[in-house]
Structure formats: C-alpha cells, structure tokens
Design an enzyme around this catalytic site. Structure first.
Site, PDB file in Angstrom:
ATOM      1  N   HIS A   1       0.824  -1.212   0.000  1.00 10.29           N
ATOM      2  CA  HIS A   1       0.000   0.000   0.000  1.00 10.29           C
ATOM      3  C   HIS A   1       0.862   1.270   0.000  1.00 10.29           C
ATOM      4  CE1 HIS A   1      -3.325  -2.649   1.105  1.00 10.29           C
ATOM      5  NE2 HIS A   1      -2.764  -2.953   2.252  1.00 10.29           N
TER       6      HIS A   1
HETATM    7  O1  RIB Z   1      -5.112   0.487   4.276  1.00 11.14           O
HETATM    8  C1  RIB Z   1      -3.716   0.473   4.195  1.00 11.14           C
HETATM    9  C2  RIB Z   1      -3.130   1.621   4.939  1.00 11.14           C
HETATM   10  O2  RIB Z   1      -3.495   1.547   6.308  1.00 11.14           O
HETATM   11  C3  RIB Z   1      -1.588   1.598   4.931  1.00 11.14           C
HETATM   12  O3  RIB Z   1      -1.101   2.909   5.006  1.00 11.14           O
HETATM   13  C4  RIB Z   1      -1.254   0.841   6.186  1.00 11.14           C
HETATM   14  O4  RIB Z   1       0.027   1.206   6.705  1.00 11.14           O
HETATM   15  C5  RIB Z   1      -2.334   1.322   7.112  1.00 11.14           C
HETATM   16  O5  RIB Z   1      -1.897   2.550   7.673  1.00 11.14           O
END
Ligand code: RIB
Ligand code: CA
Length: 299
Positions: free
Chosen positions: A235
């Site tokens: 992500h």
């Molecule tokens: O949904 C994914 C996000 O939420 C990423 O930034 C992960 O680190 C959490 O913070």
C-alpha cells in the site's frame, strides 16, 4: 524532489520508508508521525528506530496527531502488531525533534513555495490540521501523494472503507476539498502490487534495507497462517513509487467526498464529471512497479 513523509509505521510504511531513503531522487527533509496503525508513541518510536537502523539520523522526526479531527483513532494491531511493527527494531537514543508535525509541514512548505512534496501514508489528520492552520499551504505544496481509499473495489476495514480514510474521514474531506494537488492511490492499486507468502525474491537480500524488509514480510506472514494473509499488499510503497515513476500509474482527475457516518463511513466517492484537484489512480503497470520497488529496497 524535496519531501516530507507523514507516516504511521506500520509494516508497509517501513518498506515505503526504506525505498524512499534509498531513492537518490528524494531529498527527505523530515518525517512526521501520526497515530493510526498503532499509538503515536509507537509510530514515532518506529520511525526514529528505522532512521537509526538505516544510518539516516540526520532526518528529523516530528510527532503529530494522537487524535483524529473527531473522536478517537482505531488501530490495526491485528495487522501490524501491538506496537505497530512485527519486528523489533534496535532501540535508538535519537529523540523526536522539538516542535510538532503540523507546524513543521506548514513552515517547511512556506519556506519553499512550490517545491515541497508531501507523502501521506497514514490517516490524514496531520495534513488536514496543517491545511486548516495555514490557508496558503494548499498553494505552497507542490503535491500530496496519498495512500488511501477503496478505489473501485471493496475496503479493508469494512466492505466500503480503507483504513487510512476510515480512521479520520473528516480529515480526508478537508484534504480532498482544499484544492491542494493530490495523487491518490487506493486499494484498487495496492492490491495489484502485492507480495506472495512464498515469493523468495522479496524474502532475501544483502543490504540493510533488503534484510529488514525480508524480516518485516516474514514476521507479517507468520502473524497469521490464514488464507486472507496470502499476500502482502504494498500500500504505502506503491504510493512512494507513484511519485518516482508516474508513468507507471494511470490517473483520472476527480472531485472526492468521503462518507463520515453510518455503515459506509470512510467510503470515498469520486465524481469524474467535473474533474477536480485529485488525480485518482485507476491503473498501474504492476510488474514494472514491483520491479522498481524491489530495486529500491536494495538501494
Ligand atoms: O489500508 C492500508 C493503509 O493503512 C496503509 O497505510 C497501512 O500502513 C495502514 O496505515
Ligand atoms: Ca501506513
């Protein structure tokens, strides 16, 4: 590219930070921390320890928000562990810089109008508070690269919402509604850039960054043998990559609104008809993006 990285480390945050630290194209002026994956004390400690581990203690860390614009933060302990990380980084004597994240973002951006990029890979609380504090910020920032939103798919906290937006939907509305230029990468993108549990090429390496990334991945997979943990979505890393290789991301200009109540709280709704200040990622060259990110881990 001069930048600040606003983060809630977090397993994928750590991989994103390693890549950013290894990129010769990024001049990281500081990290700002926000509560989200874990308590602010832990996300801040993880940021400090990571910089020490990578030999980059010249980069200051400014602690930020421990509460969202409304209510309280929810955390992702089941995903990242009680203290935000599945590995225990060596302790460090380095302390957070004096001052707070919001003031650091505002003062740095105003000192270099049009030059500073901001990465936001946690809840958008610090960014929203900075925009609320200083009306000139939306024009001073070059662009904000954000990991958030469910894209055109389902959420990862509820069927409708992705964690960063869900944890502070009011902040997301402030940022998306401010007019600051945004590139937004949601789950529709990060789910196309993921690492399989048995992908050996990501679980090995010689450099400090590769070794730490391999540990983070191995421990993350070990936290839960369940099938739903078959792949580690990159992500936050793909959000950093989007700034370095915008040619690998397809975007559409949109105006966004975030649901702030009810069962769909945190859902991001995009209106493409009228364009808008948000470039919403709608496609990624997955194979090339993975290769670029793997290379940045190596440094
Ligand atoms: O949904 C994914 C996000 O939420 C990423 O930034 C992960 O680190 C959490 O913070
Ligand atoms: Ca994060």
């Amino acid at each position: 590219m001069k930048c600040i990285i606003d983060t809630d480390p977090g397993a994928d945050d750590v991989l994103a930070l390693i890549m950013a630290l290894n990129s010769p194209e990024l001049e990281i002026l500081g990290l700002t921390t926000v509560e989200g994956n874990a308590l602010l004390e832990h996300t801040t400690a993880n940021a400090l320890r990571l910089l020490d581990y990578m030999g980059r203690t010249e980069i200051p860390v400014y602690a930020g928000s421990s509460t969202p614009l409304e209510g309280d933060f929810h955390h992702a302990y089941e995903v990242h562990g009680e203290e935000g990380l599945t590995v225990r980084l060596p302790d460090t004597d380095v302390r957070p810089a004096d001052g707070n994240a919001v003031d650091f973002i505002v003062e740095t951006a105003l000192a270099m109008p049009g030059e500073l990029a901001l990465f936001a890979v946690g809840p958008l609380t610090n960014v929203a508070r900075a925009l609320n504090k200083e009306g000139r910020l939306k024009d001073a920032l070059q662009r904000v690269y954000i990991m958030g939103g469910q894209g055109d798919g389902s959420g990862n906290v509820t069927p409708y919402a992705e964690f960063n937006i869900w944890d502070d939907p009011y902040a997301a509305n402030v940022v998306f509604g401010s007019g600051v230029p945004v590139t937004l990468l949601g789950l529709n993108i990060s789910r196309q850039t993921s690492v399989a549990r048995d992908d050996e090429s990501w679980m090995s390496g010689e450099t400090p960054g590769e070794r730490l990334a391999a540990q983070v991945l191995e421990k993350w997979f070990d936290l839960d043998e369940e099938e739903h943990r078959a792949r580690f979505s990159l992500h936050d890393p793909v959000t950093v990559m989007a700034a370095l290789r915008p040619d690998l991301i397809e975007t559409r200009a949109a105006t966004l609104r975030v649901e702030t109540e009810g069962e769909r709280v945190g859902e991001v709704r995009a209106d493409y008809e009228s364009g808008g200040s948000v470039d919403l990622a709608v496609g990624v060259e997955s194979a090339e993006a993975l290769a670029v990110m793997r290379g940045l881990l190596r440094g």
